[in-house]
Structures are given as C-alpha cells and as structure tokens.
Design an enzyme around this catalytic site. Structure first.
Site, PDB file in Angstrom:
ATOM      1  N   SER A  65       0.829  -1.217   0.000  1.00  0.00           N
ATOM      2  CA  SER A  65       0.000   0.000   0.000  1.00  0.00           C
ATOM      3  C   SER A  65       0.859   1.262   0.000  1.00  0.00           C
ATOM      4  O   SER A  65       2.031   1.237   0.396  1.00  0.00           O
ATOM      5  CB  SER A  65      -0.898   0.006   1.241  1.00  0.00           C
ATOM      6  OG  SER A  65      -1.613  -1.200   1.338  1.00  0.00           O
TER       7      SER A  65
HETATM    8  N1  SAM Z   1       0.120  -5.409   4.232  1.00  0.00           N
HETATM    9  C1  SAM Z   1       0.752  -5.629   2.958  1.00  0.00           C
HETATM   10  C2  SAM Z   1       2.092  -4.997   2.828  1.00  0.00           C
HETATM   11  O1  SAM Z   1       2.531  -4.291   3.757  1.00  0.00           O
HETATM   12  O2  SAM Z   1       2.739  -5.233   1.791  1.00  0.00           O
HETATM   13  C3  SAM Z   1      -0.143  -5.223   1.805  1.00  0.00           C
HETATM   14  C4  SAM Z   1      -1.000  -6.307   1.428  1.00  0.00           C
HETATM   15  S1  SAM Z   1      -1.945  -6.254  -0.016  1.00  0.00           S
HETATM   16  C5  SAM Z   1      -2.630  -4.653  -0.113  1.00  0.00           C
HETATM   17  C6  SAM Z   1      -3.299  -7.289   0.574  1.00  0.00           C
HETATM   18  C7  SAM Z   1      -2.904  -8.698   0.881  1.00  0.00           C
HETATM   19  O3  SAM Z   1      -4.047  -9.372   1.427  1.00  0.00           O
HETATM   20  C8  SAM Z   1      -2.477  -9.499  -0.328  1.00  0.00           C
HETATM   21  O4  SAM Z   1      -1.190 -10.004  -0.126  1.00  0.00           O
HETATM   22  C9  SAM Z   1      -3.523 -10.606  -0.432  1.00  0.00           C
HETATM   23  O5  SAM Z   1      -3.013 -11.843  -0.903  1.00  0.00           O
HETATM   24  C10 SAM Z   1      -3.981 -10.715   1.021  1.00  0.00           C
HETATM   25  N2  SAM Z   1      -5.288 -11.330   1.227  1.00  0.00           N
HETATM   26  C11 SAM Z   1      -6.433 -11.223   0.500  1.00  0.00           C
HETATM   27  N3  SAM Z   1      -7.413 -11.962   1.061  1.00  0.00           N
HETATM   28  C12 SAM Z   1      -6.897 -12.540   2.177  1.00  0.00           C
HETATM   29  C13 SAM Z   1      -7.407 -13.401   3.186  1.00  0.00           C
HETATM   30  N4  SAM Z   1      -8.665 -13.842   3.182  1.00  0.00           N
HETATM   31  N5  SAM Z   1      -6.579 -13.796   4.183  1.00  0.00           N
HETATM   32  C14 SAM Z   1      -5.289 -13.378   4.237  1.00  0.00           C
HETATM   33  N6  SAM Z   1      -4.734 -12.558   3.290  1.00  0.00           N
HETATM   34  C15 SAM Z   1      -5.535 -12.137   2.283  1.00  0.00           C
END
Ligand code: SAM
Length: 221
Positions: A65
C-alpha cells in the site's frame, strides 16, 4: 536498480512530506516510519520508487500500500507497546514491520492467503530484524482464533462487511481497522471499537481502494 540511492535521506524526505500533508501527526508513528526501510519490502526493480507515495506491485496481482494510506491506518490503530495485533494480508511484510515497531515483534501475527507472498513477507521481515513477527498462511477473513484475543485487528485488503469472526477475537476495548465496501476495489476505512457489551462502535473514515479480501467471510474466489 536502486544502487547508489541514499535511502536514509529518501525515507526522511518521505516522512517529511507525510507530515506536511497531514497524514503523519503522531510522533511515535512518525518514528517507526523513519526506522523501517521500505526498500527492503519492494521488488528489486522497484527500489528506486520505494519512497514515492504510491502502491507498488508485489506479484500475484497484489500491492504494497501507499505510505500515506498506511500512515492513516497506523494512526487510527493507536497501538501501544505490548498490545496484541492481528494483521490480515501480510503481502510484503512492510505494514507488519511498522506494527511490530509499535507493539513489539512478538505481539504481531500476520496472516496471508497466498503462500508465496507469506514466504516472501516472512523473509523480508527477517532481513531487517523482525524475525519474531509470526506469519501464518490462511484465510484471514476468519481471523486467527488460536493466537488471539487481539487488541487490534488490522486488515490490508477490502471486505464487503466486517466478518463476524473478527469482533469475537477482540479483547475488551479492542479495535478493528479495515477497508470495507460493497465493491471489491472501492472501500472506506472503517474503525470499529468493541464496547463492554461486545457490540461494535463503528466509524467510517477515508475513502480507499485496496485489493479484495478473498475468503469464506469476504469476497468469493
Ligand atoms: N500489508 C501488505 C504490505 O505491507 O505489503 C499489503 C497487502 S496487499 C494490499 C493485501 C494482501 O491481502 C495481499 O497479499 C492478499 O493476498 C492478502 N489477502 C487477500 N485476502 C486474504 C485473506 N482472506 N486472508 C489473508 N490474506 C488475504
């Protein structure tokens, strides 16, 4: 890419811009942004852009993000040292490193549904001294009851509503910070606090556009 770049100065300039634009107000949150090297959490080809205020691709169709969005979320989370945190969506591990700097690495658990990202996030965290953050592969829409309860559940992917599982895993006065919206790519940042009767006080804040939370209590695959 990125060789010869003075990342410490770049980081200080980014923090200065976030302060001047009003995203960073809390001195404690400002200090952790100065301490955690974002360049360690982006792909090698994106290191030169590590301190731009934009989301960057991290593979598998996901993103790290934008720093301003993370600043808003961290200020809303109001974490104190020693509080237990569940991050939903580890991705690169950057947000988890900031959470760990605020609450303490052993107090942070991060869950990621994609095993390749969980592995990358875990190794990024370890490379800059955050090996004590626990990274788990699984569906964070169900929370992670075995490791709870938590003082804060912070989601970095957007859900259609707050999953029922999350409030049950909060301590009294615990908070949820999460992008919530009826479209998979457009949300508002919701801050919910658990009241003594177990119900949530919900406040809607900044519009945002996170990748979708995909899971049993979120968007379908
Ligand atoms: N916090 C992260 C960073 O600092 O890089 C950004 C993450 S990205 C915006 C959102 C993440 O949520 C993705 O890696 C995606 O695979 C994960 N995601 C989506 N649905 C999910 C779920 N049900 N459980 C765990 N992770 C999930």
């Amino acid at each position: 890419m990125g060789r010869g770049i003075d990342f410490v100065s770049e980081r200080a300039r980014m923090v200065d811009r976030l302060v001047r634009s009003g995203y960073l107000k809390d001195p404690t949150v400002r200090a952790v942004f100065l301490a955690v090297p974002r360049e360690a959490f982006v792909r090698p080809e994106d290191r030169a852009a590590a301190y731009q205020d934009v989301p960057l691709p991290i593979g598998s169709g996901q993103t790290i993000s934008a720093p301003s969005m993370i600043a808003i979320m961290l200020e809303e989370a109001q974490l104190r040292p020693g509080e237990r945190v569940l991050e939903i969506g580890t991705g690169s591990g950057y947000h988890a490193a900031l959470l760990a700097s605020l609450a303490g690495p052993k107090n942070v658990v991060s869950i990621e549904r994609k095993s390749s990202l969980a592995e990358w996030g875990r190794s990024n965290l370890a490379s800059v001294g955050f090996a004590d953050v626990t990274v788990v592969v699984g569906d964070g829409s169900l929370g992670l009851p075995d490791r709870g309860p938590y003082d804060c559940i912070l989601a970095t992917a957007g859900a259609p509503r707050i999953p029922d599982a999350w409030p049950r895993q909060l301590n009294p006065q615990g908070r949820i910070v999460a992008p919530i919206g009826s479209s998979p790519r457009a949300q508002v940042l919701v801050v919910a606090s658990r009241r003594s009767d177990g119900r949530l006080d919900v406040r809607e804040g900044t519009p945002c556009a996170f990748v979708p939370l995909v899971g049993a209590q979120a968007w379908p695959k």
